[in-house]
Each structure stands twice: as structure tokens, then as C-alpha cells.
Design an enzyme around this catalytic site. Sequence first.
Site, PDB file in Angstrom:
ATOM      1  N   SER A 264       0.832  -1.196   0.000  1.00  0.00           N
ATOM      2  CA  SER A 264       0.000   0.000   0.000  1.00  0.00           C
ATOM      3  C   SER A 264       0.874   1.256   0.000  1.00  0.00           C
ATOM      4  O   SER A 264       1.663   1.447  -0.907  1.00  0.00           O
ATOM      5  CB  SER A 264      -0.974  -0.047   1.178  1.00  0.00           C
ATOM      6  OG  SER A 264      -1.988   0.924   1.024  1.00  0.00           O
TER       7      SER A 264
ATOM      8  N   ASP B  63      -9.392  -6.737  -3.178  1.00  0.00           N
ATOM      9  CA  ASP B  63      -8.858  -5.426  -2.789  1.00  0.00           C
ATOM     10  C   ASP B  63      -9.686  -4.329  -3.450  1.00  0.00           C
ATOM     11  O   ASP B  63      -9.602  -4.111  -4.656  1.00  0.00           O
ATOM     12  CB  ASP B  63      -7.394  -5.316  -3.218  1.00  0.00           C
ATOM     13  CG  ASP B  63      -6.731  -4.015  -2.765  1.00  0.00           C
ATOM     14  OD1 ASP B  63      -7.441  -3.134  -2.239  1.00  0.00           O
ATOM     15  OD2 ASP B  63      -5.505  -3.904  -2.931  1.00  0.00           O
TER      16      ASP B  63
ATOM     17  N   HIS C 111      -6.989  -6.009   0.771  1.00  0.00           N
ATOM     18  CA  HIS C 111      -5.914  -5.019   0.751  1.00  0.00           C
ATOM     19  C   HIS C 111      -5.002  -5.292   1.941  1.00  0.00           C
ATOM     20  O   HIS C 111      -5.308  -4.894   3.077  1.00  0.00           O
ATOM     21  CB  HIS C 111      -6.507  -3.623   0.830  1.00  0.00           C
ATOM     22  CG  HIS C 111      -5.527  -2.524   0.550  1.00  0.00           C
ATOM     23  ND1 HIS C 111      -5.023  -2.293  -0.708  1.00  0.00           N
ATOM     24  CD2 HIS C 111      -4.963  -1.596   1.358  1.00  0.00           C
ATOM     25  CE1 HIS C 111      -4.193  -1.259  -0.667  1.00  0.00           C
ATOM     26  NE2 HIS C 111      -4.140  -0.831   0.578  1.00  0.00           N
TER      27      HIS C 111
END
Length: 343
Positions: free
Chosen positions: A54, A140, A172
Site C-alpha cells: 500500500s 482489494d 488489501h
Amino acid sequence: MRSVWKALAASLGLLLALPPAGAARAAGTLYTVPPVSGSLNTYHVSAVYVAGVSSGGYMATQLQVAYSGRIRGSAVFAAGPYYCAQNTVSQALYACGDNIYPTYPATLEAYTRTWASYGWIDPVGNLASRPAYVFHGTSDGTVKKSVTDDLVGYHQRFGTSVQYDSGSPAGHAWVTPYGTGACTVTASPFLNNCGTDPQNAFLRKLLGSVQAPNTGPLRGMLIRFNQNTFAVNGWANSISMDTAGFAYVPPSCAAGQSCRLLVALHGCLQGYGRVGTAFVDRANLNQYADTNNLIVLYPQATTSAVNPNGCWDWWGYLGATNYPIKGGAQVETIMNMVRRVDG
């Protein structure tokens, strides 16, 4: 403007701590070592790599592109292309997480080539010889697949050899055999168990081959060091980095054998101040480090007024436009750590 940046930071976190959709598959026995306060030392390092998830994935790509002469490859989970946000709030929100706006791949390529010509980043020719591993889970919804597709396309524009894993049902998260979350969820601490071992896949891509991980008691030392020593202004908190950082050093590396260095970057809501050493312990990297002469460096971001979720600065929340290039506050602070470890 400060309130806008705070709202953006909240929106661009590893999403909200949603309730799990089900229990995770049972992980193997997790062996850890307690952190020992100390200093980063210099070791016999033959090559440096970066990995992240991320916001840490965005930062990993910033490091790879800015310092491609030094960093030999990258592994990115759940993130988009280099300079995706273009220092613009709406672009970060609607192009680099959601896909309402395009990421403008040709523009990102042009920025990269221009900045290389100015010397603000290393020559782009280096990227043609750098391996890259990219991961995106089908569950995600925080970073849409088309955004991660554009990261793959960005690499390919420069001739990078890319391995793209986009078939996992993961949410995610950083996917690891030691994850505490079910595969498909997006929830703290964003360490998901999908019954797979992506670390084996990306380490093989980056290093060429790997030995099986140590699944027994760890043999190395986990050093907790002061990040102020490496901060560009001597004060890590002022650039939204924690006072504490971590490094896992196997005994072979401490004894002077040639080793490689992997910089591993957590995501938002996943740093030491939020989840302790969960990412450090459960990322499934220390286990591979023990058997592959690999030092793992775990820099730590932290919360601040403009960064309430403890993300890495990939959209300019620190207020400087140089965040993705040489001289960027967090980029240079992490590279100062790298310079200490690899001499």
C-alpha cells in the site's frame, strides 16, 4: 489546506478496520525474537532490494526509481505507479486508489525521463535490468486492480522484467503464511493468510533463487534503532517517521559473510505505533533471512497532524514537492539507513 491533507490521509489509509469475513486459515507456528536496543551497523552487503504494501508499496517504487543505480529490484503489494498522485489531492484519491480518474501513464513516464535528465533521479536505463514483483488481490477494493495494472505497465515502459500475481482472492493487505486475517478481508493488522507464500515468489524473482525458510526458532537478532540518527533534519517525528526502526540481522551476516539487504515497508495503520511489531514479526521475511544471508530493514512511519494513519509520503503530505525524488525527506532518511548498512 491542512484539514484537506488530514482528510486525504484518512481516506488513503489501508482503508477502515472492517470486521473479518471469516476466520483465517491456521498459520504455522510463529517464532519471533524480541527487539534489542542497539545501533545500525555496517555489513558486507552485495545488493539492496525494496518491498512494501500500500503506502509502503508506493514508497518502495519511489525508492526504486529514485535510486535505481543502488536498488536492484522491488516487490510491491497493492499500490500503483510511480508519481501516481502528482502532488494533487484529487488525483491521489480518485486515480491512485479508486480508478475514477486515469493515472496518465504517458505523463508519468515523461516525468520520470525528464527528472532523470535533470539528475533528480538515477538514469532510467538502470530500470531495464531490474526485476519487479507486483501483487494485487481480487478482493482489494482500496487500490483498484486497474491502478496496479498501471504500475505493471509503468515498469514495462522502462523494460523492467515484471512478475504480476493478480489471481489471489486477497483483500488489501500484505499476504503471508503468518497472517492473522482471513484472505479476503481488509482489516487491521492487514496481514492476511491466503494459504500461500508470496514471499517465496518475490524473493525468487528478485534474488534468482532462495533456500527454504527457517520454520523453527529464529537465529538472528532484531535490532531496535533510533531513526533520529538518520532523519534528514535529525528529528524523525517531524517528517512523520517513528523514533524507532528495526533491522533483522542473521548470524551469518553479523559474522561478516556477504549478504543482501531488503528494505521492507509497512502500509498505513501498520507501523510500530499502531500494531507493534506485527508486520516485523509476521511478514515472513525474517524466516527467509535466516537461510538466505538476507538482512531485513524495517523503517517505520508514524502518525502526525497531516498523516493520522501513519502512511508513507507518496502524495506530498509533508508539503514538499520533492517527496518522490532524491532529496525527499522520507526517501533520503530511508536511504541514510541503507547507506549505513551497506557502507
